[in-house]
Design an enzyme around this catalytic site. Structure first.
Site, PDB file in Angstrom:
ATOM      1  N   GLN A  19      69.773   8.980  35.688  1.00  0.00           N
ATOM      2  CA  GLN A  19      69.666  10.361  35.210  1.00  0.00           C
ATOM      3  C   GLN A  19      71.029  11.035  35.018  1.00  0.00           C
ATOM      4  OE1 GLN A  19      66.420  11.126  38.351  1.00  0.00           O
ATOM      5  NE2 GLN A  19      65.875  12.572  36.750  1.00  0.00           N
ATOM      6  N   HIS A 113      65.836   3.731  42.070  1.00  0.00           N
ATOM      7  CA  HIS A 113      65.295   5.019  41.640  1.00  0.00           C
ATOM      8  C   HIS A 113      64.776   4.849  40.208  1.00  0.00           C
ATOM      9  CE1 HIS A 113      65.402   9.600  42.284  1.00  0.00           C
ATOM     10  NE2 HIS A 113      64.747   9.395  41.156  1.00  0.00           N
ATOM     11  N   ASN A 157      62.641   4.790  45.732  1.00  0.00           N
ATOM     12  CA  ASN A 157      62.347   6.199  45.507  1.00  0.00           C
ATOM     13  C   ASN A 157      60.908   6.370  45.019  1.00  0.00           C
ATOM     14  OD1 ASN A 157      63.377   9.068  45.053  1.00  0.00           O
ATOM     15  ND2 ASN A 157      62.464   8.581  43.061  1.00  0.00           N
ATOM     16  N   GLU A 158      60.163   7.164  45.751  1.00  0.00           N
ATOM     17  CA  GLU A 158      58.785   7.506  45.369  1.00  0.00           C
ATOM     18  C   GLU A 158      57.944   6.260  45.100  1.00  0.00           C
ATOM     19  OE1 GLU A 158      59.004  10.595  42.368  1.00  0.00           O
ATOM     20  OE2 GLU A 158      59.458  12.091  43.902  1.00  0.00           O
TER      21      GLU A 158
HETATM   22  C1  BGC Z   1      62.076  12.069  40.863  1.00  0.00           C
HETATM   23  C2  BGC Z   1      63.273  12.575  40.091  1.00  0.00           C
HETATM   24  C3  BGC Z   1      62.827  13.621  39.071  1.00  0.00           C
HETATM   25  C4  BGC Z   1      62.222  14.770  39.827  1.00  0.00           C
HETATM   26  C5  BGC Z   1      61.833  15.975  38.992  1.00  0.00           C
HETATM   27  C6  BGC Z   1      61.080  13.133  41.219  1.00  0.00           C
HETATM   28  O1  BGC Z   1      59.811  12.617  40.982  1.00  0.00           O
HETATM   29  O2  BGC Z   1      62.488  11.325  41.982  1.00  0.00           O
HETATM   30  O3  BGC Z   1      63.913  11.478  39.506  1.00  0.00           O
HETATM   31  O4  BGC Z   1      63.862  14.023  38.246  1.00  0.00           O
HETATM   32  O5  BGC Z   1      61.084  14.319  40.520  1.00  0.00           O
HETATM   33  O6  BGC Z   1      60.759  15.730  38.155  1.00  0.00           O
END
Ligand code: BGC
Length: 410
Positions: A19, A113, A157-158
């Site tokens: 990003q 990520h 991540n997530e």
């Molecule tokens: C993610 C980010 C994303 C943010 C805002 C999260 O789900 O980890 O990469 O930019 O939310 O939408």
């Protein structure tokens, strides 16, 4: 009444490599962003050139008052071809980590990520069981090289977001465009549309199991390289609420999208909680926001109260220490961002006062950046970026948050 946070509380902002770095050309996302039928609003391109500008960026984050910085190491850069680990890339991230230490920012590193190396997707991506071992090998290598400089490690991540994409957000009206995209995208990697599985597309049960296995194997590989390094994963946790009569439906969704993943963190050193808003459920499923409520640029509700609710839920379900690894709002109105952070932090304070083990808070995001499929339109940053000149402009919310961090007090 002001509240003093614990003395070792982590205060930071967060970014993700793809990003912000720019020109992540060996990654799967770079490929699909360029396709004629792409579902991305625009390609990531130079992003905000953080890859080259990190020295000034890191200095600025420290100057604002933070004591930590969460960023991700890009697998596609470290291992651009399977089995080839680029020493130059490792040295790049070593310099970044050293810059953090030089400015007293404790580095929290995410190993994955959303983006992955192109070759991984050609080998079946995140639904192929062998991916877990490949991911762990990369994490082990990075930790051997850089582990001594890392304070906290987030594997994935997530980990639950592919399931959310599949179960909650798939849009039947976009099916036509999706099919054209899938056809082109899978062909670009030499796989069939059914086997096209970049991370965010791995929303099947099989994908979930591979992702959780990858987390487990990666955590073990990181610990094998540096036993003292705290390791956990992060989860996207929205506050899932039920309107009267929607309780059973909410519980069903929450089981699939949160509980299974929360249960998988119980042997970890911490859980990264990432919360943005709430979702309301009726008997038939998820509800659209009510008429007249304030929406963010993402189309979901302005609901900073969500953080307190998800922290409480995560604590109750896992028993492990919590770090708020992301929380924030996409808005063009920075006064609303300030209001959002204040309310969210009040929720953190309530949790701490009730004895919950919350160890840090990271605002998403340090910068306005590439918001995935939506391109550069949503602005989550506490620092604005002019992408023509790459000039950074600190927003008032950044100063406010930095002052809170410095004072360690709300
Ligand atoms: C993610 C980010 C994303 C943010 C805002 C999260 O789900 O980890 O990469 O930019 O939310 O939408």
């Amino acid at each position: 009444m002001s509240y003093q946070f614990p003395s070792d509380f982590l205060w930071g902002t967060a970014t993700a490599a793809h990003q912000v770095e720019g020109n992540n050309i060996n990654s799967d996302f770079w490929v699909v962003e360029q396709l004629p039928a792409t579902i991305f609003a625009e390609p990531s391109g130079d992003a905000i050139d953080h890859y080259h500008r990190y020295p000034a960026d890191i200095a600025q984050l420290a100057e604002l008052g933070f004591n930590s910085y969460r960023f991700s190491i890009e697998w596609a850069r470290v291992e651009p071809e399977e089995g080839y680990f680029s020493p130059a890339t490792i040295n790049h991230y070593r310099r970044m980590l050293e810059a953090c230490h030089a400015h007293n920012l404790r580095p929290v590193v995410t190993f994955h990520h959303f983006t992955s190396p192109r070759w991984l997707i050609s080998q079946g991506g995140w639904t192929a069981p062998a991916t877990a071992e490949k991911f762990a090998r990369y994490c082990g290598h990075v930790t051997q090289e850089l582990g001594a400089l890392i304070e906290v490690a987030c594997t994935i991540n997530e980990a639950n977001i592919p399931r959310m994409v599949r179960i909650l957000w798939s849009d039947p009206q976009a099916a036509g465009q999706q099919a054209a995209f899938l056809h082109q995208a899978s062909a670009a990697f030499g796989v069939t549309p059914e086997n096209f599985a970049p991370f965010l597309f791995a929303g099947s049960e099989q994908g979930r199991d591979v992702i959780l296995d990858a987390h487990r194997q990666a955590a073990a590989a990181i610990k094998a390289a540096r036993a003292a390094l705290p390791v956990g994963m992060t989860l996207a946790l929205s506050d899932m609420q039920a309107v009267p009569g929607g309780e059973a439906t909410r519980d069903r969704y929450r089981h699939e999208l949160q509980d299974i993943f929360l249960a998988a963190t119980r042997n970890d050193d911490f859980l990264g909680v990432q919360t943005y808003s709430r979702e309301r459920f009726g008997p038939e499923g998820v509800l659209v926001p009510e008429e007249g409520v304030e929406l963010t640029q993402m189309g979901y509700e302005f609901w900073p109260q969500a953080l307190e609710a998800t922290l409480r839920y995560a604590a109750q379900q896992t028993g492990v220490p919590l770090i708020v690894t992301e929380n924030g709002i996409g808005t063009a109105d920075d006064t609303r961002r300030g209001a959002y952070y204040r309310r969210a932090l009040e929720g953190v304070v309530n949790c701490l006062q009730d004895g919950l083990d919350v160890r840090g808070y990271y605002a998403w995001s340090a910068y306005d950046n590439f918001e995935w499929m939506l391109g550069y339109r949503p602005t989550f940053g506490i620092i604005a970026v002019d992408r023509e000149t790459q000039q950074r402009t600190v927003k008032p919310s950044a100063r406010w948050l930095g002052e809170i961090a410095q004072a360690n007090e709300l």
